[in-house]
Design a protein around this motif. Structure first.
Motif, mmCIF file in Angstrom:
data_model
loop_
_atom_site.group_PDB
_atom_site.id
_atom_site.type_symbol
_atom_site.label_atom_id
_atom_site.label_comp_id
_atom_site.label_asym_id
_atom_site.label_seq_id
_atom_site.Cartn_x
_atom_site.Cartn_y
_atom_site.Cartn_z
ATOM 1 N N ALA A 16 40.519 29.611 40.962
ATOM 2 C CA ALA A 16 39.855 28.394 40.491
ATOM 3 C C ALA A 16 39.861 27.332 41.581
ATOM 4 N N ASP A 17 40.972 27.225 42.292
ATOM 5 C CA ASP A 17 41.077 26.261 43.387
ATOM 6 C C ASP A 17 40.071 26.591 44.490
ATOM 7 N N GLN A 18 39.931 27.855 44.813
ATOM 8 C CA GLN A 18 38.979 28.277 45.833
ATOM 9 C C GLN A 18 37.541 27.950 45.409
ATOM 10 N N ASP A 19 37.230 28.128 44.145
ATOM 11 C CA ASP A 19 35.895 27.791 43.641
ATOM 12 C C ASP A 19 35.612 26.297 43.809
ATOM 13 N N VAL A 20 36.610 25.474 43.499
ATOM 14 C CA VAL A 20 36.446 24.020 43.643
ATOM 15 C C VAL A 20 36.260 23.666 45.113
ATOM 16 N N ARG A 21 37.042 24.279 45.977
ATOM 17 C CA ARG A 21 36.913 24.009 47.418
ATOM 18 C C ARG A 21 35.517 24.395 47.925
ATOM 19 N N GLU A 22 35.003 25.490 47.448
ATOM 20 C CA GLU A 22 33.666 25.926 47.858
ATOM 21 C C GLU A 22 32.598 24.940 47.380
ATOM 22 N N ASP A 23 32.737 24.463 46.160
ATOM 23 C CA ASP A 23 31.792 23.465 45.644
ATOM 24 C C ASP A 23 31.850 22.185 46.477
ATOM 25 N N ILE A 24 33.051 21.758 46.819
ATOM 26 C CA ILE A 24 33.213 20.554 47.639
ATOM 27 C C ILE A 24 32.595 20.772 49.015
ATOM 28 N N ARG A 25 32.801 21.948 49.598
ATOM 29 C CA ARG A 25 32.244 22.251 50.915
ATOM 30 C C ARG A 25 30.717 22.166 50.896
ATOM 31 N N LYS A 26 30.099 22.671 49.835
ATOM 32 C CA LYS A 26 28.636 22.614 49.726
ATOM 33 C C LYS A 26 28.144 21.176 49.626
ATOM 34 N N VAL A 27 28.843 20.358 48.843
ATOM 35 C CA VAL A 27 28.453 18.954 48.698
ATOM 36 C C VAL A 27 28.612 18.219 50.022
ATOM 37 N N VAL A 28 29.703 18.481 50.730
ATOM 38 C CA VAL A 28 29.935 17.834 52.024
ATOM 39 C C VAL A 28 28.854 18.234 53.018
ATOM 40 N N GLN A 29 28.455 19.495 53.027
ATOM 41 C CA GLN A 29 27.375 19.928 53.920
ATOM 42 C C GLN A 29 26.083 19.173 53.624
ATOM 43 N N THR A 30 25.778 18.997 52.351
ATOM 44 C CA THR A 30 24.585 18.258 51.964
ATOM 45 C C THR A 30 24.674 16.801 52.419
ATOM 46 N N LEU A 31 25.840 16.185 52.225
ATOM 47 C CA LEU A 31 26.027 14.803 52.657
ATOM 48 C C LEU A 31 25.926 14.666 54.177
ATOM 49 N N GLU A 32 26.483 15.627 54.902
ATOM 50 C CA GLU A 32 26.394 15.581 56.361
ATOM 51 C C GLU A 32 24.951 15.709 56.824
ATOM 52 N N GLN A 33 24.184 16.582 56.194
ATOM 53 C CA GLN A 33 22.777 16.737 56.554
ATOM 54 C C GLN A 33 22.003 15.449 56.274
ATOM 55 N N THR A 34 22.257 14.844 55.135
ATOM 56 C CA THR A 34 21.601 13.576 54.793
ATOM 57 C C THR A 34 21.988 12.495 55.792
ATOM 58 N N GLY A 35 23.256 12.463 56.173
ATOM 59 C CA GLY A 35 23.720 11.487 57.165
ATOM 60 C C GLY A 35 23.020 11.673 58.504
ATOM 61 N N ARG A 36 22.828 12.921 58.913
ATOM 62 C CA ARG A 36 22.121 13.185 60.176
ATOM 63 C C ARG A 36 20.672 12.719 60.088
ATOM 64 N N GLU A 37 20.034 12.938 58.949
ATOM 65 C CA GLU A 37 18.650 12.498 58.776
ATOM 66 C C GLU A 37 18.556 10.976 58.813
#
Length: 56
Positions: A16-37
């Motif tokens: 369950a912890d790994q699933d949460v970490r993966e979800d957080i990683r996906k959100v962070v990637q999206t935020l980083e991409q938006t920040g670059r744009e």
């Protein structure tokens, strides 16, 4: 509770912890991409040619 049950319980928590970490990683990637744009747009605004020419 047997040792096997304890390890099964711990494995469940770890999964369950790994699933949460993966979800957080996906959100962070999206935020980083938006920040670059956003950074790209801001950098074009501060160019001598201005924002209007970079839109063309």
């Amino acid at each position: 509770m047997s040792v096997t049950e304890m390890f099964s319980s711990i494995q469940g928590f770890l999964s369950a912890d790994q699933d949460v970490r993966e979800d957080i990683r996906k959100v962070v990637q999206t935020l980083e991409q938006t920040g670059r744009e956003i950074l790209t747009v801001l950098q074009s605004v501060h160019q001598p040619s201005g924002f209007k020419e970079s839109e063309r």
